[in-house]
Scaffold this motif. Structure first.
Motif, mmCIF file in Angstrom:
data_model
loop_
_atom_site.group_PDB
_atom_site.id
_atom_site.type_symbol
_atom_site.label_atom_id
_atom_site.label_comp_id
_atom_site.label_asym_id
_atom_site.label_seq_id
_atom_site.Cartn_x
_atom_site.Cartn_y
_atom_site.Cartn_z
ATOM 1 N N LEU A 128 -4.556 0.379 -0.682
ATOM 2 C CA LEU A 128 -3.928 -0.981 -0.276
ATOM 3 C C LEU A 128 -4.299 -1.601 -1.639
ATOM 4 C CD1 LEU A 128 -5.550 -1.402 3.112
ATOM 5 C CD2 LEU A 128 -3.257 -0.907 2.854
ATOM 6 N N HIS A 129 -3.147 -2.633 -1.790
ATOM 7 C CA HIS A 129 -3.616 -3.722 -3.055
ATOM 8 C C HIS A 129 -2.829 -4.925 -2.744
ATOM 9 C CE1 HIS A 129 0.788 -2.389 -4.395
ATOM 10 N NE2 HIS A 129 0.497 -1.138 -3.988
ATOM 11 N N MET A 148 5.067 10.639 0.426
ATOM 12 C CA MET A 148 4.109 9.561 -0.100
ATOM 13 C C MET A 148 5.156 8.312 0.549
ATOM 14 S SD MET A 148 2.685 9.861 -3.924
ATOM 15 C CE MET A 148 4.265 10.493 -4.679
ATOM 16 N N VAL A 149 4.438 7.391 1.637
ATOM 17 C CA VAL A 149 5.300 6.446 2.036
ATOM 18 C C VAL A 149 4.699 4.952 1.754
ATOM 19 C CG1 VAL A 149 5.811 5.237 4.307
ATOM 20 C CG2 VAL A 149 5.723 7.958 4.340
ATOM 21 N N PRO A 150 5.364 4.169 0.873
ATOM 22 C CA PRO A 150 4.981 2.740 0.185
ATOM 23 C C PRO A 150 5.172 1.865 1.307
ATOM 24 C CG PRO A 150 6.715 3.418 -0.789
ATOM 25 C CD PRO A 150 6.546 4.635 0.047
ATOM 26 N N PHE A 151 4.322 0.791 1.492
ATOM 27 C CA PHE A 151 4.690 -0.174 2.467
ATOM 28 C C PHE A 151 4.265 -1.541 1.766
ATOM 29 C CE2 PHE A 151 0.594 1.707 3.715
ATOM 30 C CZ PHE A 151 -0.292 0.633 3.644
ATOM 31 N N ARG A 207 17.799 -1.838 -0.392
ATOM 32 C CA ARG A 207 17.656 -0.290 -0.706
ATOM 33 C C ARG A 207 16.012 -0.081 -1.280
ATOM 34 N NH1 ARG A 207 21.521 3.418 -0.877
ATOM 35 N NH2 ARG A 207 20.557 4.610 -2.392
ATOM 36 N N ARG A 208 15.331 -0.690 -0.553
ATOM 37 C CA ARG A 208 13.721 -0.631 -0.912
ATOM 38 C C ARG A 208 13.199 1.070 -0.799
ATOM 39 N NH1 ARG A 208 11.777 -4.900 -3.802
ATOM 40 N NH2 ARG A 208 12.765 -7.023 -2.700
ATOM 41 N N GLU A 209 12.096 1.326 -1.305
ATOM 42 C CA GLU A 209 11.652 2.756 -1.526
ATOM 43 C C GLU A 209 11.233 3.051 0.043
ATOM 44 O OE1 GLU A 209 8.164 5.134 -3.303
ATOM 45 O OE2 GLU A 209 9.551 4.285 -4.807
ATOM 46 N N TRP A 210 11.382 3.856 0.851
ATOM 47 C CA TRP A 210 11.067 4.229 2.190
ATOM 48 C C TRP A 210 9.877 5.427 2.088
ATOM 49 C CZ3 TRP A 210 11.597 8.337 5.769
ATOM 50 C CH2 TRP A 210 10.879 8.018 7.024
ATOM 51 N N GLY A 243 0.881 -1.234 0.186
ATOM 52 C CA GLY A 243 0.065 0.174 0.024
ATOM 53 C C GLY A 243 0.887 1.363 0.101
ATOM 54 N N GLU A 244 0.104 2.449 0.319
ATOM 55 C CA GLU A 244 0.951 3.808 0.201
ATOM 56 C C GLU A 244 -0.052 4.785 1.123
ATOM 57 O OE1 GLU A 244 1.748 6.418 -3.694
ATOM 58 O OE2 GLU A 244 -0.389 6.599 -2.830
ATOM 59 N N ALA A 245 0.711 5.292 2.139
ATOM 60 C CA ALA A 245 0.197 6.457 2.751
ATOM 61 C C ALA A 245 0.826 7.922 2.348
ATOM 62 C CB ALA A 245 0.540 6.049 4.166
#
Length: 828
Positions: free
Chosen positions: A265-266, A825-828, A772-775, A246-248
């Motif tokens: 969310l996906h 934007m914070v992906p998770f 190095r995942r996008e935070w 997802g993403e906030a």
């Protein structure tokens, strides 16, 4: 049970399905590999399965992996600044199929693929009609009050009529309202787009891509696409299977203290896909250096979206449900004549004396509370998209149901009594068959249209009647490639039936306002809307060609005939629209508009630059426009005190102009971009009688944007610095020339001075962990750096003025001043 309640229950059902549905057990396989360029791994490369919605992006090691149903696929690898690569592969059950590939550095737009305005997926450079694309990142870079404003900042030739920061109506090459078709994921947006005072009911935080067709698209979409199409494409599930992602998002803008939040969310597994998003925005009144805070421009907006779908070897099907709920204040521009401070209305009718209105207290200007005079807009949408493979051919079906409910509360003495309350129900369909290629010929046949009903509810003002509309059209589209030459064209026939019964209005003794009446109570009084039935029909056609003079030099040409049936307000209006402060009068004798447009363009793709130039000429028969209504003595007709009266007119018109872009990205200076665009359009009135009666005042058409240029210098760091990657800084200069060519009959429009705005921005992506995942992503944008006081020519608030003169010599309301936006934007 009302349609309103039914759709809300359906939304609940869909939400339950998303929460509780379990994917069926099925055999799957895995496809994966590594993507490189010049021997080095490429991070964040888009990897998609052609013809599906399945995709992912590569890791910092350039690796990717997708879980899919067994069968043959074509993988599409795309990355900004590199060639797009297509590789075929067959996935076996319970096995890993490895596909590695290497991309070559090349101009970014050479292989960009679009789906809007064409019969099947097409490269932009092979489209004879100009098409522009905005990615989600480009949308995020810009500071905007709504999704249309975001598109305007990125697409030359696209402009918007605005009524404050959250209300924008798109215009393409000087044409708007029902001449521009707005789509949500291919479904036509039906939300009473004839009105000025509300925007597009789409969640801007959920949009992943915007595709804009600049020119007639009636061949594919029918009526209402004579100027072009804007397709808002939502995000789709991607990433590793079996993992909830997802993403906030959070946003703050300083000018009107806008606060925006969104959570998406996906999830996907075994070919099943699920997604959901909730977004909420609220803002106070915006401000500028001259007006201070502009009373009546605060808003609150809620969006909910859900999606469930499945991708299999046979094809795919996806079901979307969306809810839009907006509380939007209604500005009227009334002021104290000396201090120029905004005043507020306290009484109705004759008791409302402008000079006696009290000044709005400061504390009521800087608040999130919505004042009593506001509108409440709700939009519900159900959308089904299905794609079925039939051998080498393909069937696509799109079905949609929408309900748009609009209330305008304009009675200060009865704040809970809606002045306008209408419910618009629309059922749309679009069926398309792409036949197998035969002898090099691509053939597509389609059928689409809609059924629509409008109902007035408990209200006091009735600008349009209850009506029903049925629309259907069919077309055939052909395309053939002869080496470097692509030829395409087609033919379409449309028919539309519009009707309504007698509609009576009577006094309501209990409230003192008007209400919908009954024939038996009319006592000989004629109905406000006498019964009416008519049928419109028209033929659309287009012929276009693209010629690859070389791999980097493309010439395109297109001739298209467009068709548009008059909308309901142009034909049937006969009353006050309280939010617009205008009494509209329609004309039942109007015929359909027909346009004939010629486009010619040249695109050059060089290692260090991209250059595109296009010119167009558009001639319209039966062109419909608004004009103030005057009596025989030349005095304005006043039907409702305090409100202007407009009557629709029909004549001939011509629009012509040019658009150009020059984007420089020198290879010797990696990361540096210098992007420039120019758009110019002239709209001429060709109706002889109007010109003879009004002379030079009637020479030009209304709502024509002035010459506009936009230049951006951006530097994006080609290398990561610690945890920071993709870091950029940018400066944007946006110039609008003075508009001296305007529709001046009865002061419908006035001259608008030119202005220049400077914007500065910066941003970065923060990565974390050994992979190095996008935070998170950070975007900072400062618009109107010098707090320039200006009015856009398409700003409706420019004409919200009650006095013929003012102490400072300024009239109307001005656009937004300096505004700093921070977006995370914070992906998770």
């Amino acid at each position: 049970m009302t349609t309103h309640l039914t759709i809300r229950l359906l939304l609940v059902v869909i939400g339950s399905l998303l929460a509780g549905a379990a994917p069926a057990v099925a055999q799957t396989g895995t496809i994966g590999g590594r993507v490189t360029a010049a021997g080095q791994p490429l991070e964040l490369v888009s990897v998609a399965l052609a013809g599906t919605t399945t995709g992912t992006t590569t890791t910092s090691a350039g690796e990717y992996r997708l879980e899919v149903a067994p069968g043959p696929y074509q993988l599409v690898f795309s990355f900004l600044g590199h060639t797009t690569r297509k590789v075929s592969a067959t996935v076996q059950p319970n096995q890993l199929t490895t596909v590695n590939t290497e991309l070559q550095v090349t101009p970014a737009n050479m292989a960009e693929v679009v789906v809007t305005g064409v019969s099947r997926a097409t490269e932009i450079r092979r489209s004879p009609v100009p098409i522009a694309v905005l990615s989600r990142r480009e949308i995020s870079l810009n500071n905007s009050g709504n999704v249309i404003d975001a598109a305007v900042k990125g697409v030359p030739g696209l402009s918007a009529v605005t009524t404050g920061p959250n209300i924008s109506k798109p215009f393409i090459r000087g044409l708007g309202y029902n001449r521009v078709l707005t789509l949500y994921n291919g479904l036509r947006q039906e939300g009473q787009q004839w009105g000025d005072e509300h925007g597009i009911e789409i969640d801007q935080y959920d949009i992943d891509r915007i595709e804009v067709v600049k020119g007639p698209a009636s061949l594919i979409y029918g009526s209402d696409a004579v100027a072009g199409v804007i397709n808002m494409l939502p995000r789709l599930p991607s990433g590793p299977a079996g993992t909830l992602q997802g993403e906030a998002l959070s946003e703050y803008q300083t000018n009107n203290n806008l606060v925006g939040t969104s959570l998406g969310l996906h999830y996907n597994q075994h070919g099943w896909q699920y997604a959901a998003r909730a977004s909420y925005r609220l803002a106070q009144a915006y401000r500028n250096a001259l007006d201070g805070r502009v009373y009546g421009t605060a808003f609150r907006e809620l969006n909910l979206t859900t999606m469930t779908g499945v991708e299999k070897a046979w094809g795919s099907t996806h079901l979307y449900a969306t809810l839009y709920d907006n509380l939007q204040e209604i500005p009227d521009g009334s002021r104290d004549s000396l201090s120029r401070r905004f005043t507020r209305q306290l009484f109705d009718g004759s008791q409302d004396v402008l000079k006696n209105r009290p000044v709005v207290p400061t504390e009521q200007l800087g608040t999130y509370r919505i004042n009593d005079l506001h509108q409440h807009i709700q939009h519900y949408r159900l959308l089904s998209r299905t794609r079925i493979r039939l051998g080498q051919g393909e069937v696509n079906a799109l079905l949609g149901a929408q309900q748009n409910i609009r209330r305008e509360y304009n009675h200060p003495t009865a704040p809970r009594q809606a002045g306008l309350h209408v419910a618009l129900n629309t059922y749309s369909y679009d069926l398309r068959y792409a036949a197998p290629t035969w002898q090099g010929l691509e053939t597509t046949v389609g059928l689409n249209g809609m059924y629509q009903t409008n109902t007035n509810r408990d209200a006091t003002d009735f600008p349009i009647p209850d009506y029903t509309l049925f629309d259907v059209g069919g077309y055939v589209f052909l395309k053939r490639t002869f080496g470097k030459l692509d030829l395409s064209g087609g033919l379409r026939y449309d028919t539309r039936t519009l009707q309504w019964p007698d509609f009576y209005v009577e006094d309501n003794p209990a409230t003192g306002f008007a209400r919908q009446g009954r024939a038996e109570n009319a006592a000989g009084t004629p109905p406000q809307f006498a019964d009416f039935r008519t049928r419109y029909q028209g033929i659309s056609a287009s012929v276009g060609a693209t010629y690859l003079l070389s791999e980097k030099l493309v010439l395109r040409a297109n001739v298209a005939r467009g068709y548009r049936a008059p909308n309901i307000t142009e034909v049937g209006s006969n009353g006050l629209d309280p939010g617009a402060h205008i009494v509209y009068l329609g004309n039942r004798s109007f015929g359909p508009e027909f346009s004939l447009q010629e486009d010619l363009g040249l695109s050059v793709y060089l290692p260090d630059a991209e250059v595109s130039v296009s010119v167009f000429n558009n001639q319209i028969d039966n062109y419909i426009y608004q004009a103030r209504l005057n009596d025989a003595d030349g005095q304005p007709v006043v039907i409702v005190p305090g409100n202007t009266t407009y009557q629709y007119q029909q004549g001939r018109a011509q629009l012509y102009g040019t658009e150009a872009t020059v984007n420089l990205h020198p290879k010797s200076l990696p990361g540096l971009e210098f992007n420039n665009s120019l758009a110019y359009v002239t709209g001429l009135n060709k109706e002889a009688a109007l010109l003879e009666a009004n002379g030079a005042a009637a020479k030009y058409l209304p709502f024509i944007p002035p010459l506009r240029t936009r230049s951006e210098v951006r530097f994006t760091s080609p290398r990561a610095v610690g945890p920071l990657t993709g870091s950029y800084v940018r400066a944007v200069v946006d110039y609008s020339a003075a508009q001296n060519n305007f529709y001046a009959v009865d002061n419908t429009e006035t001259r608008t001075a030119g202005y220049t705005l400077l914007g500065l921005g910066a941003g970065t992506t923060i990565v974390a962990g050994p992979q190095r995942r996008e935070w998170c992503q950070l975007f900072v944008q400062l618009d109107n750096v010098f707090n320039t006081t200006y009015q856009s020519h398409l700003n409706r608030l420019k004409y919200f003025e009650y006095y013929t003169a003012s102490p400072d010599g300024r009239s109307g309301i001005y656009n937004m001043g300096r505004n700093l936006s921070v977006k995370v934007m914070v992906p998770f």
